[in-house]
Design an enzyme around this catalytic site. Structure first.
Site, short mmCIF file in Angstrom:
data_model
loop_
_atom_site.label_atom_id
_atom_site.label_comp_id
_atom_site.label_asym_id
_atom_site.label_seq_id
_atom_site.Cartn_x
_atom_site.Cartn_y
_atom_site.Cartn_z
N ASP A 11 0.89 -1.15 0.00
CA ASP A 11 0.00 0.00 0.00
C ASP A 11 0.93 1.20 0.00
O ASP A 11 1.40 1.63 1.06
CB ASP A 11 -0.91 -0.01 1.23
CG ASP A 11 -1.82 1.20 1.27
OD1 ASP A 11 -2.26 1.66 0.20
OD2 ASP A 11 -2.11 1.70 2.38
N GLU A 71 -1.25 -1.82 -4.90
CA GLU A 71 -2.47 -1.06 -5.17
C GLU A 71 -2.18 0.00 -6.22
O GLU A 71 -1.14 0.66 -6.18
CB GLU A 71 -2.95 -0.41 -3.87
CG GLU A 71 -4.30 0.23 -3.98
CD GLU A 71 -4.81 0.73 -2.64
OE1 GLU A 71 -5.04 1.95 -2.54
OE2 GLU A 71 -4.97 -0.09 -1.71
N ASP A 143 -1.84 1.15 7.27
CA ASP A 143 -1.23 0.96 5.95
C ASP A 143 -0.69 -0.46 5.80
O ASP A 143 -0.73 -1.03 4.71
CB ASP A 143 -0.14 2.00 5.72
CG ASP A 143 -0.72 3.40 5.66
OD1 ASP A 143 -1.42 3.70 4.67
OD2 ASP A 143 -0.51 4.19 6.61
#
Length: 165
Positions: A11, A71, A143
């Site tokens: 992430d 991502e 995160d």
């Protein structure tokens, strides 16, 4: 014997990049590790990216994943924020590719849909599902939990591919 595949998920962010590693044994998932990388906020962007690249490289060396998932960037606050996010993604992508890992990119909505069943799920729902899917896992922060979600979403598609190896 069931083949195994170790997946690292990212992430990315210039302030905080979450990472999480799961191991897929057929359809069973095991939490390996997770963390958050925090480049020096006082440093210039180039130095922060270099630090992020070095840290991602070290995590890959330490845990030996077989593949990476990350991502995708989406514009949410501003074009400037998206650009900085893209730079952080680039550091993680290049570190993964340099290590020889195949990298797959996922939209945030598809990750949420894979874990929660809804592309509009919020962070709390995603974190809850990480706790269900990876019992005993204690993410280092939000995160890291999101990075584990990326790894789990990727691993969900692996049982048939791993079994075919």
């Amino acid at each position: 014997m069931t083949a195994r595949a170790r997946v690292i998920g990212f992430d990315p962010g210039l302030r905080i990049t979450g990472w999480g590693i799961v191991e897929a044994h057929g359809s069973r998932l095991i939490h390996v590790a997770n963390g958050e990388l925090r480049p020096d906020p006082e440093a210039g962007i180039a130095d922060r990216l270099a630090e992020l690249f070095a840290s991602v490289t070290q995590v890959i060396e330490d845990y030996g994943p077989d593949m990476a998932a990350i991502e995708e960037t989406f514009v949410h606050r501003s074009a400037g924020a998206a650009l900085k996010l893209g730079m952080a993604r680039g550091a993680a992508l290049v570190a993964s590719a340099t290590a020889g890992l195949p990298v797959t990119e996922y939209a945030a909505r598809s990750i949420k849909k894979a874990l929660v069943g809804s592309g509009g799920a919020d962070k709390a729902q995603v974190q809850y599902m990480i706790g269900i899917l990876l019992p005993g896992c204690n993410p280092a922060g939000p995160d890291a939990a999101d990075a584990l979600a990326v790894a789990v979403a990727h691993a969900h598609g692996l049982p048939f591919a791993v079994a075919a190896r």
